[in-house]
Design a protein around this motif. Structure first.
Motif, PDB file in Angstrom:
ATOM      1  N   GLY A 429       2.230   8.004   8.868  1.00  0.00           N
ATOM      2  CA  GLY A 429       0.874   8.023   9.394  1.00  0.00           C
ATOM      3  C   GLY A 429       0.775   8.557  10.796  1.00  0.00           C
ATOM      4  N   GLN A 432      -1.740  13.825  11.776  1.00  0.00           N
ATOM      5  CA  GLN A 432      -3.105  13.896  11.282  1.00  0.00           C
ATOM      6  C   GLN A 432      -3.631  15.310  11.507  1.00  0.00           C
ATOM      7  OE1 GLN A 432      -5.210   9.864  12.400  1.00  0.00           O
ATOM      8  NE2 GLN A 432      -3.573  10.252  13.866  1.00  0.00           N
ATOM      9  N   ARG A 447      -5.804  13.436   1.313  1.00  0.00           N
ATOM     10  CA  ARG A 447      -4.412  13.038   1.489  1.00  0.00           C
ATOM     11  C   ARG A 447      -4.242  12.238   2.779  1.00  0.00           C
ATOM     12  NH1 ARG A 447      -3.376  11.941  -2.247  1.00  0.00           N
ATOM     13  NH2 ARG A 447      -1.147  11.778  -1.793  1.00  0.00           N
ATOM     14  N   PRO A 448      -3.190  11.417   2.882  1.00  0.00           N
ATOM     15  CA  PRO A 448      -3.008  10.583   4.074  1.00  0.00           C
ATOM     16  C   PRO A 448      -2.941  11.377   5.377  1.00  0.00           C
ATOM     17  CG  PRO A 448      -1.596   9.820   2.297  1.00  0.00           C
ATOM     18  CD  PRO A 448      -2.206  11.097   1.821  1.00  0.00           C
ATOM     19  N   THR A 595      -6.243  -1.704  -0.297  1.00  0.00           N
ATOM     20  CA  THR A 595      -5.703  -0.585   0.462  1.00  0.00           C
ATOM     21  C   THR A 595      -5.566  -1.041   1.904  1.00  0.00           C
ATOM     22  OG1 THR A 595      -6.754   1.042  -0.986  1.00  0.00           O
ATOM     23  CG2 THR A 595      -6.115   1.789   1.217  1.00  0.00           C
TER      24      THR A 595
END
Length: 617
Positions: A429, A432, A447-448, A595
């Motif tokens: 994570g 970005q 998508r993450p 989530t």
């Protein structure tokens, strides 16, 4: 015992003949009734044992294949091999062998006997699961792996022969195959989830659990590969030059997308060649952004001035908001339009430097995988008392790390290891990406690594912190979240979320810049005390029924963002202290795990999700 009738009249007088025939027929029928299930059981037992052997052989091939791919990446990271190594034909051989074993296992578990056994009441569960595992393995090795394995040598050969531009063109040409593989993987997972969860045979249940766990890892990976193949070539300038705002987030001071945006750069991509046009820091941004983010964003964040105060530009965890604000700031400052925004942090720099090797700073300091976070987020504050010097250090650290990455990106021998590190960064994570091109952004946002706050219905638990004191004390922050479902009501399921925050900052010895309070609180504070805006994002339709802080009732401020109720509390967190926030909610849909939103700070969030019993049972 043998039947003996009277001679001559036995058939007519006593009917001995007919009784004998009827008895024999009944015996034959009885034997058939007994023999057919026995034969079927023997068949299932034998073919089941053979299928088990085939599946084990397929697993061994896949393990060897995974190790072979890992060795290829390791060779690249050591820069001792080249693309198109002899290991690649061996990888294709292993993939074909695994597919052959899985296909035979599937064939062995099909047919009338297996089908009938899987439909038996109460006892058919294991047979249905074994059939499903074999079918899933067959399709995974036949439809999902081949396009991925075959693409590796083609892309590597392209990179070796024509460099990154040719490799990007090759990646783009593989996009349809990757998309089909991703769809197939998703379909297999959906089928596997419908298999019985619990049967009378624990070994089969364990096999199903292993399969679903593997699919839960594989499906997102195949989707990431498919999206990357569609957007990365164009984003890296295959069809024309691109320019991006690259922000280096300071995770010692928390913001919604990770950390305070400090040093930044403007990155240029032209046919895969990357270069930097500008390096700077936040003191250069002295204008106002003009991004239209809608009434909801204004209601939630407008009072914090995200488009007039650079430090508050990324308070929302929804990264596309930050990307649009940052590029708007840059356009207001320079008149230049950018194609998107990217954010990374010192932890991600460390992960990338592990693949590229250390970077050297102008003063001779080595920036390494092991010291990247500590050097930039703690040691630099003690080393540089002058703010301008410290900001210059951050820029130089970003420039040095970026230079190593550019070198690795242009070297086919180092590229596999760097791409593997990029994958690890996005899984954590800490990468970005936002694109100003709508078609690309639709792909990224799913998508993450798009950094989007999910807006789908269902259970959700998001702990988002924004530093409200202006300190750099979030380096010492620990976070934990426990999501515990309770009983069901006609209004939904009761859920208790417990948030624990610990400030490990020492009582003395920290530089003043780290501990200074720019919020000027009306109450007395000590060096090392921190202040946080604590926001909890619940699932769509959830309602807060009660909240307490350290056992005392509190009333968080209610808000709303992208379908999520948001409850925010302004919390003072003294040094060497722990505070506990308990939120009691009603969630409309909570039969499955939530989530979890994981804000990337120095220390990862410790999240615990307790199981729930389905409502109505």
């Amino acid at each position: 015992m043998t039947f003996r009738g009277r001679p001559g009249n036995s058939r007519d007088a006593h009917g001995g003949g007919p009784r004998f025939q009827g008895s024999r027929a009944r015996r034959i029928t009885l034997l058939g009734v007994v023999a057919l299930p026995a034969a079927a059981a023997a068949w299932i037992g034998g073919t089941g044992w053979l299928a088990h052997s085939e599946l084990l052989a397929a697993r061994e091939d896949l393990t060897a294949l995974r190790e072979s791919v890992g060795h290829s990446v390791e060779r690249g990271s050591r820069a001792t091999g080249t693309a198109g190594s002899p290991a690649e034909p061996d990888q294709e051989r292993l993939a074909r062998s695994a597919a052959a074993h899985a296909s035979r296992a599937h064939g062995l578990t099909t047919g009338p006997a297996w089908y009938a056994a899987s439909r038996l009441p109460f006892v058919g569960g294991p047979f249905e699961t074994v059939r499903g595992i074999a079918a899933a393995s067959d399709r995974l090795t036949g439809d999902v792996l081949p396009p991925l394995v075959r693409a590796v040598p083609r892309l590597a050969s392209s990179a070796q022969a024509g460099g990154v531009p040719r490799a990007l063109a090759g990646l783009e040409s593989e996009a349809p195959r990757f998309a089909r593989a991703a769809r197939a993987a998703a379909e297999v997972r959906a089928d596997a989830r419908h298999l019985p969860r619990s049967t009378w045979l624990p070994a089969v249940d364990h096999g199903r659990a292993q399969l679903t766990a593997q699919l839960d890892r594989l499906v997102p990976q195949t989707r990431d590969v498919a999206v990357a193949a569609r957007v990365v070539p164009s984003m890296l300038g295959t069809h024309g030059p691109r320019r991006y705002f690259l922000a280096f987030q300071n995770i010692a001071e928390a913001r919604g997308t990770g950390g305070l945006p400090g040093a930044f750069a403007v990155l240029r991509a032209d046919r895969g060649k990357l270069s930097f046009e500008h390096f700077g820091n936040n003191t250069e941004i002295d204008v106002e952004a003009k991004a239209d983010l809608g009434a909801e964003f204004t209601a939630q964040y407008g009072h914090n001035g995200p488009q007039s105060l650079w430090a508050n530009s990324n308070m929302s965890p929804h990264f596309p908001y930050a990307g649009r604000i940052w590029t708007s700031y840059w356009r207001a400052k320079t008149g230049s339009k950018l194609d998107g925004a990217i954010a990374i942090d010192p932890a991600s720099l460390g992960m990338l430097l592990r693949a590229t090797g250390p970077a050297r700073l102008p003063d001779g300091t080595a920036l390494t995988a092991d010291n990247a976070v500590d050097l930039t987020e703690r040691e630099s504050y003690a080393k540089y008392s002058d703010v301008a010097e410290r900001k210059s250090f951050f820029v130089e650290a970003a420039r040095a790390a970026a230079g190593e990455m550019m070198t690795a990106f242009a070297d086919p021998r180092l590229l596999p290891a760097l791409l593997s590190a990029v994958h690890d960064v996005q899984r954590a994570g800490r990468l970005q990406v936002w694109s100003a091109h709508p078609g690309e952004q639709r792909q990224l946002e799913a998508r993450p690594f798009g950094g989007a706050l999910p807006d789908a219905p269902g259970p959700f638990a998001g702990l988002v912190l924004n530093n409200g004191a202006g300190t750099k004390l979030d380096y010492y922050l620990d976070r934990s979240l426990v999501w515990e479902p309770g009983g069901c009501t006609d209004k939904g399921r009761a859920v208790t979320t417990t948030v624990t925050l610990t400030n490990r900052a020492p009582s003395s010895g920290l530089p003043r810049y780290v501990t200074q309070r720019v919020d000027a609180p009306s109450y007395r504070t000590h060096p090392g005390d921190n202040r946080l805006l604590v926001s909890y994002y619940a699932g769509t339709g959830a309602k807060l029924t009660r909240a307490s802080l350290d056992g005392r009732p509190v009333e968080p401020v209610a808000g709303f963002e992208r379908g999520h109720p948001v409850y925010t509390l302004d919390l003072e967190l003294p040094r060497q202290s722990t505070r506990t926030l308990v939120l009691q909610l009603l969630e409309p849909e909570a039969d499955r795990p939530p989530t979890i939103l994981r804000q990337a700070l120095v220390t990862p969030l410790k999240a615990t999700v307790k199981p729930a019993r389905p409502c109505g049972r």
